[in-house]
Design a protein around this motif. Structure first.
Motif, PDB file in Angstrom:
ATOM      1  N   ARG A 173       1.570  19.074 -15.734  1.00  0.00           N
ATOM      2  CA  ARG A 173       0.960  19.245 -17.056  1.00  0.00           C
ATOM      3  C   ARG A 173      -0.095  20.351 -17.034  1.00  0.00           C
ATOM      4  NH1 ARG A 173      -0.790  13.358 -18.854  1.00  0.00           N
ATOM      5  NH2 ARG A 173      -1.826  14.548 -20.483  1.00  0.00           N
ATOM      6  N   LEU A 174      -0.913  20.371 -15.981  1.00  0.00           N
ATOM      7  CA  LEU A 174      -1.953  21.391 -15.881  1.00  0.00           C
ATOM      8  C   LEU A 174      -1.346  22.780 -15.705  1.00  0.00           C
ATOM      9  CD1 LEU A 174      -4.540  19.525 -13.650  1.00  0.00           C
ATOM     10  CD2 LEU A 174      -4.719  20.019 -16.095  1.00  0.00           C
ATOM     11  N   GLU A 175      -0.263  22.875 -14.948  1.00  0.00           N
ATOM     12  CA  GLU A 175       0.403  24.167 -14.762  1.00  0.00           C
ATOM     13  C   GLU A 175       0.954  24.686 -16.096  1.00  0.00           C
ATOM     14  OE1 GLU A 175       3.260  23.460 -11.653  1.00  0.00           O
ATOM     15  OE2 GLU A 175       1.721  23.578 -10.090  1.00  0.00           O
ATOM     16  N   LYS A 176       1.467  23.767 -16.925  1.00  0.00           N
ATOM     17  CA  LYS A 176       1.947  24.165 -18.256  1.00  0.00           C
ATOM     18  C   LYS A 176       0.809  24.741 -19.095  1.00  0.00           C
ATOM     19  CE  LYS A 176       5.915  21.276 -19.324  1.00  0.00           C
ATOM     20  NZ  LYS A 176       6.410  20.187 -20.168  1.00  0.00           N
ATOM     21  N   VAL A 177      -0.327  24.073 -19.062  1.00  0.00           N
ATOM     22  CA  VAL A 177      -1.484  24.549 -19.819  1.00  0.00           C
ATOM     23  C   VAL A 177      -1.911  25.915 -19.300  1.00  0.00           C
ATOM     24  CG1 VAL A 177      -3.934  24.129 -20.322  1.00  0.00           C
ATOM     25  CG2 VAL A 177      -2.292  22.245 -20.445  1.00  0.00           C
ATOM     26  N   ASP A 178      -1.992  26.055 -17.974  1.00  0.00           N
ATOM     27  CA  ASP A 178      -2.402  27.327 -17.388  1.00  0.00           C
ATOM     28  C   ASP A 178      -1.445  28.452 -17.764  1.00  0.00           C
ATOM     29  OD1 ASP A 178      -4.633  26.228 -16.214  1.00  0.00           O
ATOM     30  OD2 ASP A 178      -3.735  26.086 -14.202  1.00  0.00           O
ATOM     31  N   SER A 179      -0.148  28.163 -17.734  1.00  0.00           N
ATOM     32  CA  SER A 179       0.816  29.220 -18.062  1.00  0.00           C
ATOM     33  C   SER A 179       0.751  29.579 -19.548  1.00  0.00           C
ATOM     34  CB  SER A 179       2.230  28.820 -17.665  1.00  0.00           C
ATOM     35  OG  SER A 179       2.712  27.771 -18.475  1.00  0.00           O
ATOM     36  N   SER A 180       0.473  28.599 -20.403  1.00  0.00           N
ATOM     37  CA  SER A 180       0.365  28.923 -21.830  1.00  0.00           C
ATOM     38  C   SER A 180      -0.900  29.725 -22.111  1.00  0.00           C
ATOM     39  CB  SER A 180       0.387  27.646 -22.679  1.00  0.00           C
ATOM     40  OG  SER A 180      -0.787  26.898 -22.519  1.00  0.00           O
ATOM     41  N   LEU A 181      -1.942  29.511 -21.318  1.00  0.00           N
ATOM     42  CA  LEU A 181      -3.162  30.294 -21.486  1.00  0.00           C
ATOM     43  C   LEU A 181      -2.958  31.738 -21.049  1.00  0.00           C
ATOM     44  CD1 LEU A 181      -5.900  27.809 -20.232  1.00  0.00           C
ATOM     45  CD2 LEU A 181      -5.493  28.538 -22.589  1.00  0.00           C
ATOM     46  N   SER A 182      -2.193  31.932 -19.989  1.00  0.00           N
ATOM     47  CA  SER A 182      -1.985  33.296 -19.505  1.00  0.00           C
ATOM     48  C   SER A 182      -1.026  34.073 -20.405  1.00  0.00           C
ATOM     49  CB  SER A 182      -1.461  33.280 -18.073  1.00  0.00           C
ATOM     50  OG  SER A 182      -0.198  32.652 -18.013  1.00  0.00           O
ATOM     51  N   GLY A 212       0.812  -1.212   0.000  1.00  0.00           N
ATOM     52  CA  GLY A 212       0.000   0.000   0.000  1.00  0.00           C
ATOM     53  C   GLY A 212       0.848   1.267   0.000  1.00  0.00           C
ATOM     54  N   ALA A 213       1.936   1.246   0.752  1.00  0.00           N
ATOM     55  CA  ALA A 213       2.829   2.409   0.777  1.00  0.00           C
ATOM     56  C   ALA A 213       3.424   2.651  -0.608  1.00  0.00           C
ATOM     57  CB  ALA A 213       3.927   2.202   1.817  1.00  0.00           C
ATOM     58  N   GLY A 214       3.807   1.590  -1.285  1.00  0.00           N
ATOM     59  CA  GLY A 214       4.341   1.716  -2.639  1.00  0.00           C
ATOM     60  C   GLY A 214       3.305   2.257  -3.611  1.00  0.00           C
ATOM     61  N   LEU A 215       2.086   1.765  -3.501  1.00  0.00           N
ATOM     62  CA  LEU A 215       1.005   2.254  -4.365  1.00  0.00           C
ATOM     63  C   LEU A 215       0.695   3.723  -4.071  1.00  0.00           C
ATOM     64  CD1 LEU A 215      -1.337  -0.851  -4.282  1.00  0.00           C
ATOM     65  CD2 LEU A 215      -0.289   0.127  -6.336  1.00  0.00           C
ATOM     66  N   SER A 216       0.755   4.092  -2.807  1.00  0.00           N
ATOM     67  CA  SER A 216       0.510   5.479  -2.436  1.00  0.00           C
ATOM     68  C   SER A 216       1.567   6.396  -3.054  1.00  0.00           C
ATOM     69  CB  SER A 216       0.521   5.611  -0.913  1.00  0.00           C
ATOM     70  OG  SER A 216       0.343   6.949  -0.536  1.00  0.00           O
ATOM     71  N   ARG A 217       2.837   6.004  -2.958  1.00  0.00           N
ATOM     72  CA  ARG A 217       3.918   6.789  -3.574  1.00  0.00           C
ATOM     73  C   ARG A 217       3.705   6.889  -5.087  1.00  0.00           C
ATOM     74  NH1 ARG A 217       6.952   3.982   0.152  1.00  0.00           N
ATOM     75  NH2 ARG A 217       7.539   2.414  -1.365  1.00  0.00           N
ATOM     76  N   TYR A 218       3.317   5.789  -5.705  1.00  0.00           N
ATOM     77  CA  TYR A 218       3.073   5.765  -7.146  1.00  0.00           C
ATOM     78  C   TYR A 218       1.958   6.737  -7.520  1.00  0.00           C
ATOM     79  CZ  TYR A 218       1.771   3.896 -11.738  1.00  0.00           C
ATOM     80  OH  TYR A 218       1.462   3.762 -13.064  1.00  0.00           O
ATOM     81  N   CYS A 219       0.846   6.690  -6.782  1.00  0.00           N
ATOM     82  CA  CYS A 219      -0.280   7.586  -7.059  1.00  0.00           C
ATOM     83  C   CYS A 219       0.123   9.051  -6.862  1.00  0.00           C
ATOM     84  CB  CYS A 219      -1.469   7.249  -6.154  1.00  0.00           C
ATOM     85  SG  CYS A 219      -2.323   5.727  -6.610  1.00  0.00           S
ATOM     86  N   LEU A 220       0.860   9.336  -5.804  1.00  0.00           N
ATOM     87  CA  LEU A 220       1.298  10.704  -5.565  1.00  0.00           C
ATOM     88  C   LEU A 220       2.213  11.194  -6.677  1.00  0.00           C
ATOM     89  CD1 LEU A 220       1.899  10.583  -1.710  1.00  0.00           C
ATOM     90  CD2 LEU A 220       0.104  11.852  -2.925  1.00  0.00           C
ATOM     91  N   GLY A 221       3.069  10.313  -7.188  1.00  0.00           N
ATOM     92  CA  GLY A 221       3.937  10.663  -8.301  1.00  0.00           C
ATOM     93  C   GLY A 221       3.147  10.987  -9.559  1.00  0.00           C
ATOM     94  N   LEU A 222       2.132  10.175  -9.831  1.00  0.00           N
ATOM     95  CA  LEU A 222       1.278  10.444 -10.989  1.00  0.00           C
ATOM     96  C   LEU A 222       0.544  11.770 -10.834  1.00  0.00           C
ATOM     97  CD1 LEU A 222      -0.352   6.972 -11.801  1.00  0.00           C
ATOM     98  CD2 LEU A 222       1.383   8.185 -13.122  1.00  0.00           C
ATOM     99  N   LEU A 223       0.040  12.034  -9.641  1.00  0.00           N
ATOM    100  CA  LEU A 223      -0.670  13.297  -9.409  1.00  0.00           C
ATOM    101  C   LEU A 223       0.266  14.489  -9.606  1.00  0.00           C
ATOM    102  CD1 LEU A 223      -2.883  12.402  -6.322  1.00  0.00           C
ATOM    103  CD2 LEU A 223      -3.646  12.840  -8.667  1.00  0.00           C
ATOM    104  N   ALA A 224       1.508  14.359  -9.183  1.00  0.00           N
ATOM    105  CA  ALA A 224       2.481  15.433  -9.376  1.00  0.00           C
ATOM    106  C   ALA A 224       2.739  15.662 -10.866  1.00  0.00           C
ATOM    107  CB  ALA A 224       3.788  15.107  -8.652  1.00  0.00           C
ATOM    108  N   GLN A 225       2.800  14.587 -11.632  1.00  0.00           N
ATOM    109  CA  GLN A 225       2.972  14.723 -13.085  1.00  0.00           C
ATOM    110  C   GLN A 225       1.779  15.423 -13.719  1.00  0.00           C
ATOM    111  OE1 GLN A 225       3.717  10.900 -14.858  1.00  0.00           O
ATOM    112  NE2 GLN A 225       5.515  10.506 -13.586  1.00  0.00           N
ATOM    113  N   TYR A 226       0.587  15.028 -13.317  1.00  0.00           N
ATOM    114  CA  TYR A 226      -0.620  15.648 -13.862  1.00  0.00           C
ATOM    115  C   TYR A 226      -0.674  17.128 -13.488  1.00  0.00           C
ATOM    116  CZ  TYR A 226      -2.242  10.851 -14.673  1.00  0.00           C
ATOM    117  OH  TYR A 226      -2.364   9.544 -15.085  1.00  0.00           O
ATOM    118  N   GLU A 227      -0.295  17.432 -12.260  1.00  0.00           N
ATOM    119  CA  GLU A 227      -0.294  18.824 -11.816  1.00  0.00           C
ATOM    120  C   GLU A 227       0.677  19.652 -12.667  1.00  0.00           C
ATOM    121  OE1 GLU A 227       0.049  21.375  -7.690  1.00  0.00           O
ATOM    122  OE2 GLU A 227       1.093  19.457  -7.807  1.00  0.00           O
TER     123      GLU A 227
END
Length: 67
Positions: free
Chosen positions: A56-65, A39-54
């Protein structure tokens, strides 16, 4: 299925199952420790994916501004 092949949703579902099993408390301690480690490994994996998605979203937001 290796973690690297899992989607966020698949990993979270597996993590939810582990949490449910651990919450029951009806397992031998050795199995509980193994599930906790997994479970700890899966939690780290999920957090890593969320950081990647974040990122990507920040890139989109900055390109919009910049537009």
């Amino acid at each position: 299925m290796a973690k690297k092949e899992m989607t966020f949703e698949q990993a979270k579902e597996k993590l939810d199952g582990i949490v449910e099993k651990l919450s029951d408390g009806n397992l031998p301690i050795e199995e509980m420790v193994k599930l906790y480690e997994e479970g700890a490994g899966l939690s780290r994996y999920c957090l890593g994916l969320l950081a990647q998605y974040e990122g990507r979203l920040e890139k989109v937001d900055s390109s919009l501004s910049e537009a």
